[in-house]
Design a protein around this motif. Structure first.
Motif: not given
Length: 506
Positions: A18-34, A95-106
């Motif tokens: 049951d994934w319905k309603g899960l609030r997900v922030l996706v960081t990055g809109l490259g090929v992976t993020g899309f 759910v983050t794209s690989p290029g975003w390192n853990p120290r990114h503000p978000v």
């Protein structure tokens, strides 16, 4: 506060959960993020996407995601300065794209708020099972160098065994796209970067391997220890075979310390004569002393080195052995290993012979984006006119210069700033002529390479190499650095080299 607890998230282990309603922030809109956002929308999650860049292609992807049901897509630097809320509440998961390192503000804000951070591979593992389908087995690999070659070799072997297989992950095809393929696959050959592994938490592959380890991506991970720790995660929960490089004790130690599934075997690969439970090389043959019952007294012939091509550097043989070890763990026959390696066609920009004219061999290894990869290329040739330099990514060059000083006839430096490599050459190879760094004299004028186009930089470098190369020499373009200071990518750099060589010799 988010309404989904860790316990709830732990229950999200199949496509049909049951994934319905899960609030997900996706960081990055490259090929992976899309691919991540598109998948989550299909699952019924409430998806918001942020990306600090703006471009026509990103706008197109954003429009597509809005059409299929994204809650919101925000583009521009102002949207990645803090954690974006979804309907007035914090995300349940990022759910983050690989290029975003853990120290990114978000991502740092998500960590501080106790919000789980996944990568696309973590999401893919959680949705791999789907009613009415048999999930593909996962054969996973990582390493500082050779990942793409090895994953493509693995896929070629699997296809030779009549299995529906595809190379996915860091190789270019997002794994989530393969999971959503209507006809499905039997096996995934999965290339994983250290970035992807950092954000992977529950994967349990059939077989796994770390090909090699060297200093790389220290700027992203923060330290060499953290980089190695990310690589080691690939062995966790491995079910059948945890495969290590016999010639790098660090990889064996990772296997020893990994929490694998009971019954998982440690399998070694070596370019020397193999011991028990290893694959290796004997008299020009790739052999298996791991997956045969009579392994204590004999070995099974897998292929010959000549099956791999005319020029077979040591690391190419090692890659083939690692691929064979992964596939043998999945039950692939000896005959399929041999046929798959014969069928394999090396990718461009990886020890690619461009020309052989008047006794001078011209080789493009633009994929050698760090010293470890370049060292493997240098080991295959002598004497060498070495074209090198670029964006160093925080690595050191003393070791590679010390190791190969005797085989260097001259060095031609490219790169906007190759001072670190130049300093290492001055310290450890003072008698080797160095052309550069970063400056090319044109008559009485001096032009900095930083101001030139990548194509012009490479034309000058190739001309300089040709001025010193003689019969019996190899001109090797193995930069030991990233390309983004002067080129769009390593492929752009490699193509510029190929064109410059062709223009010079034709």
């Amino acid at each position: 506060m988010a309404c989904w607890t860790v316990t709830n998230l732990d229950e999200l282990t199949s496509w049909d959960a049951d994934w319905k309603g899960l609030r997900v922030l996706v960081t990055g809109l490259g090929v992976t993020g899309f691919s991540v956002a598109d998948t989550l929308i299909e699952l019924g999650a409430k998806v918001v996407v942020v990306d600090g860049q703006t471009s026509e292609i990103l706008e197109q992807r954003a429009d597509t995601l809005k059409i299929v049901g994204a809650h919101a897509v925000y583009l521009g630097p102002e949207h990645i300065e803090s954690l974006t809320e979804i309907d007035g509440a914090l995300p349940d998961v990022v759910v983050t794209s690989p290029g975003w390192n853990p120290r990114h503000p978000v991502l740092d804000a998500a960590t501080q708020a106790g919000i789980p951070i996944w990568g696309d591979v973590e999401l893919a593992w959680r949705v791999r099972e789907r009613a009415g389908r048999k999930p593909a087995e996962w054969l996973v690999l990582t390493g500082t160098n050779g990942k793409t070659t090895t994953v493509e070799m693995t896929a070629s072997i699997l296809r030779a065994a009549d299995l529906r297989a595809i190379a996915v992950g860091n190789v270019g095809t997002p794994i989530l796209d393969a999971i959503r393929e209507p006809n499905g696959y039997d096996v995934f050959a999965i290339e994983l970067s250290s970035f992807q592994l950092h954000y992977t938490h529950s994967m349990s592959p059939l077989a796994s391997v770390v090909l090699n380890l060297a200093e790389d991506h220290v700027d992203w991970h923060g330290s060499l220890e953290e980089y190695f720790a990310a690589k080691a995660k690939i062995y966790e929960r491995t079910r059948v075979a945890a495969i290590y490089n016999v010639e790098q004790r660090e990889t064996e130690k990772m296997v020893e310390e990994a929490d694998v599934v009971d019954g998982c075997r440690a399998i070694g690969f070596t370019t020397n004569v193999p011991g028990l439970s290893m694959l290796g090389i004997v008299d020009g043959l790739l052999v298996d002393r791991a997956y045969i019952e009579e392994r204590r007294s004999s070995a099974a012939e897998l292929a010959s080195l000549s099956d791999l091509g005319d020029v077979v550097p040591q690391h190419t043989a090692a890659n083939a052995l690692a691929a064979a070890a992964l596939c043998r763990a999945a039950g692939v026959s000896v005959a399929a290993v041999k046929q798959g390696l014969i069928d394999f066609e090396p990718g461009e920009h990886r020890i690619q012979v461009v020309a052989n004219k008047e006794g001078v061999l011209w080789v493009n290894d633009s994929k050698a984006t760090n010293p470890h990869a370049a060292s493997a290329s240098l080991s295959a040739f002598k004497p060498v006119v070495w074209i090198a330099g670029g964006l160093p990514k925080g690595v050191e060059y003393d070791e590679i210069v010390q190791q190969h000083a005797q085989r260097l006839k001259a060095v031609v430096l490219i790169g906007a700033d190759s001072s670190k490599l130049a300093e290492s050459l001055a310290r450890h190879a003072p008698d080797v002529p160095v052309i550069g760094p970063g400056v090319q004299e044109t008559g009485t004028e001096t032009t900095t390479r930083e101001a030139l186009s990548g194509e012009d930089v490479m034309k000058q470098a190739v001309a300089a190499a040709a001025s010193v190369a003689r019969e019996g020499d190899t001109v090797l373009m193995a930069p030991a650095a990233a390309s983004m200071d002067q080129f769009q990518s390593y492929a752009h750099r490699g193509n510029a080299f190929i064109q410059a060589v062709q223009d010079l010799l034709n």
